[in-house]
Design a protein around this motif. Sequence first.
Motif, PDB file in Angstrom:
ATOM      1  N   SER A   1      -4.198   3.139  -7.754  1.00 57.89           N
ATOM      2  CA  SER A   1      -3.283   2.263  -7.018  1.00 57.89           C
ATOM      3  C   SER A   1      -3.821   1.967  -5.630  1.00 57.89           C
ATOM      4  CB  SER A   1      -1.901   2.919  -6.893  1.00 57.89           C
ATOM      5  OG  SER A   1      -1.914   3.948  -5.938  1.00 57.89           O
ATOM      6  N   LYS A   2      -3.331   0.874  -5.073  1.00 55.15           N
ATOM      7  CA  LYS A   2      -3.684   0.535  -3.695  1.00 55.15           C
ATOM      8  C   LYS A   2      -3.046   1.507  -2.710  1.00 55.15           C
ATOM      9  CE  LYS A   2      -4.979  -3.274  -2.176  1.00 55.15           C
ATOM     10  NZ  LYS A   2      -5.235  -4.620  -1.694  1.00 55.15           N
TER      11      LYS A   2
ATOM     12  N   PHE B   1       5.590   4.371  -8.553  1.00 56.48           N
ATOM     13  CA  PHE B   1       4.173   4.532  -8.242  1.00 56.48           C
ATOM     14  C   PHE B   1       3.912   3.943  -6.861  1.00 56.48           C
ATOM     15  CE2 PHE B   1       4.438   4.428 -12.873  1.00 56.48           C
ATOM     16  CZ  PHE B   1       3.751   5.594 -13.196  1.00 56.48           C
ATOM     17  N   THR B   2       3.102   4.623  -6.059  1.00 55.61           N
ATOM     18  CA  THR B   2       2.830   4.205  -4.686  1.00 55.61           C
ATOM     19  C   THR B   2       1.726   3.158  -4.654  1.00 55.61           C
ATOM     20  OG1 THR B   2       3.448   6.396  -3.896  1.00 55.61           O
ATOM     21  CG2 THR B   2       2.222   4.999  -2.369  1.00 55.61           C
ATOM     22  N   GLY B   3       2.044   1.991  -4.128  1.00 57.85           N
ATOM     23  CA  GLY B   3       1.068   0.915  -3.997  1.00 57.85           C
ATOM     24  C   GLY B   3       0.906   0.138  -5.285  1.00 57.85           C
ATOM     25  N   ASP B   4       0.382  -1.081  -5.137  1.00 59.34           N
ATOM     26  CA  ASP B   4       0.148  -1.947  -6.294  1.00 59.34           C
ATOM     27  C   ASP B   4      -0.827  -1.307  -7.269  1.00 59.34           C
ATOM     28  OD1 ASP B   4       1.639  -3.788  -4.890  1.00 59.34           O
ATOM     29  OD2 ASP B   4      -0.059  -5.064  -4.369  1.00 59.34           O
ATOM     30  N   ILE B   5      -0.588  -1.532  -8.556  1.00 59.14           N
ATOM     31  CA  ILE B   5      -1.538  -1.139  -9.603  1.00 59.14           C
ATOM     32  C   ILE B   5      -2.337  -2.392  -9.920  1.00 59.14           C
ATOM     33  CG2 ILE B   5      -1.811  -0.293 -11.960  1.00 59.14           C
ATOM     34  CD1 ILE B   5       1.014   1.026 -11.604  1.00 59.14           C
ATOM     35  N   ARG B   6      -3.598  -2.436  -9.508  1.00 59.75           N
ATOM     36  CA  ARG B   6      -4.403  -3.650  -9.669  1.00 59.75           C
ATOM     37  C   ARG B   6      -5.620  -3.444 -10.566  1.00 59.75           C
ATOM     38  NH1 ARG B   6      -4.469  -6.987  -4.051  1.00 59.75           N
ATOM     39  NH2 ARG B   6      -2.229  -6.967  -3.707  1.00 59.75           N
ATOM     40  N   CYS B   7      -5.703  -2.318 -11.208  1.00 57.45           N
ATOM     41  CA  CYS B   7      -6.826  -2.057 -12.101  1.00 57.45           C
ATOM     42  C   CYS B   7      -6.357  -2.169 -13.541  1.00 57.45           C
ATOM     43  CB  CYS B   7      -7.389  -0.668 -11.851  1.00 57.45           C
ATOM     44  SG  CYS B   7      -6.272   0.671 -12.339  1.00 57.45           S
TER      45      CYS B   7
ATOM     46  N   GLY C   1      -7.517   9.520  -1.018  1.00 57.86           N
ATOM     47  CA  GLY C   1      -7.942   9.366   0.372  1.00 57.86           C
ATOM     48  C   GLY C   1      -8.139   7.927   0.804  1.00 57.86           C
ATOM     49  N   GLY C   2      -7.876   6.984  -0.070  1.00 58.27           N
ATOM     50  CA  GLY C   2      -8.008   5.569   0.249  1.00 58.27           C
ATOM     51  C   GLY C   2      -7.574   4.738  -0.943  1.00 58.27           C
ATOM     52  N   MET C   3      -7.309   3.457  -0.684  1.00 56.74           N
ATOM     53  CA  MET C   3      -6.830   2.593  -1.761  1.00 56.74           C
ATOM     54  C   MET C   3      -7.909   2.397  -2.817  1.00 56.74           C
ATOM     55  SD  MET C   3      -6.819  -1.206  -0.175  1.00 56.74           S
ATOM     56  CE  MET C   3      -8.266  -1.919   0.565  1.00 56.74           C
ATOM     57  N   SER C   4      -7.453   2.039  -4.011  1.00 52.20           N
ATOM     58  CA  SER C   4      -8.391   1.774  -5.090  1.00 52.20           C
ATOM     59  C   SER C   4      -7.848   0.686  -6.011  1.00 52.20           C
ATOM     60  CB  SER C   4      -8.660   3.038  -5.901  1.00 52.20           C
ATOM     61  OG  SER C   4      -9.598   2.770  -6.924  1.00 52.20           O
TER      62      SER C   4
ATOM     63  N   TYR D   1       0.808  -1.205   0.000  1.00 53.53           N
ATOM     64  CA  TYR D   1       0.000   0.000   0.000  1.00 53.53           C
ATOM     65  C   TYR D   1       0.848   1.265   0.000  1.00 53.53           C
ATOM     66  CZ  TYR D   1      -3.735  -3.144   1.403  1.00 53.53           C
ATOM     67  OH  TYR D   1      -4.636  -4.169   1.447  1.00 53.53           O
ATOM     68  N   SER D   2       2.011   1.221   0.633  1.00 51.76           N
ATOM     69  CA  SER D   2       2.751   2.463   0.862  1.00 51.76           C
ATOM     70  C   SER D   2       4.110   2.526   0.185  1.00 51.76           C
ATOM     71  CB  SER D   2       2.930   2.681   2.365  1.00 51.76           C
ATOM     72  OG  SER D   2       3.622   1.585   2.933  1.00 51.76           O
ATOM     73  N   SER D   3       4.556   1.441  -0.400  1.00 51.68           N
ATOM     74  CA  SER D   3       5.866   1.438  -1.056  1.00 51.68           C
ATOM     75  C   SER D   3       5.766   2.055  -2.448  1.00 51.68           C
ATOM     76  CB  SER D   3       6.394   0.014  -1.193  1.00 51.68           C
ATOM     77  OG  SER D   3       6.544  -0.574   0.072  1.00 51.68           O
ATOM     78  N   ASP D   4       6.796   2.803  -2.819  1.00 56.30           N
ATOM     79  CA  ASP D   4       6.862   3.407  -4.148  1.00 56.30           C
ATOM     80  C   ASP D   4       7.582   2.464  -5.107  1.00 56.30           C
ATOM     81  OD1 ASP D   4       5.609   5.668  -3.175  1.00 56.30           O
ATOM     82  OD2 ASP D   4       7.469   6.756  -2.840  1.00 56.30           O
ATOM     83  N   THR D   5       7.062   1.245  -5.221  1.00 56.96           N
ATOM     84  CA  THR D   5       7.769   0.213  -5.978  1.00 56.96           C
ATOM     85  C   THR D   5       7.016  -0.269  -7.209  1.00 56.96           C
ATOM     86  OG1 THR D   5       6.826  -1.447  -4.511  1.00 56.96           O
ATOM     87  CG2 THR D   5       9.043  -0.624  -3.971  1.00 56.96           C
TER      88      THR D   5
END
Length: 172
Positions: free
Chosen positions: A47-48, A26-32, A75-78, A2-6
Amino acid sequence: GYSSDTANLLLLDPVSGKLLDSMTGFTGDIRCSICYDTATKAFYFTSKGGYLYSVQVQKSGSSWKLANQKRLALGGMSTSTPVVHNSRAYIGVSGQGQFTPYSGHNITVVDLSGNVPKIAYTVQTQGYPQTSGLLTTAYEKSGSGYVYVYFFDNYTPGKLRVLKDSAGQTAP
């Protein structure tokens, strides 16, 4: 995470699969899924880590490059693929507790018309709308000027949400 810029975004040749370019940090996983908007000539994804990102693909000599990264804190993960239409993005966003009802879950409407994307308004939901919305322009064409976007809450029992929106609108 959620918080890593990886997280990385890869630009691949659609025929050969060859890596043409990549962008990191990019911050958090890209899952979309990633969507394209012809009006802004940009690709959009979430991103998450809680961001809406946009990037453009530009020709540089004989090669293609990723450029002009922009981001907006949601304001929250997506994990919701943005639905983009008429300089607006519609996104499902998680609240504080992923499976806690009415803990900040929402549908976020983003105004993409300026140089920097900004949140136009949010609509609270019981559960986290994790999927992409479904947008219809049928009523926009009939003269009302509105589109309707449908989202489902990921919560038992699930709820179908219908959002009526138009360009410049700042409240549901």
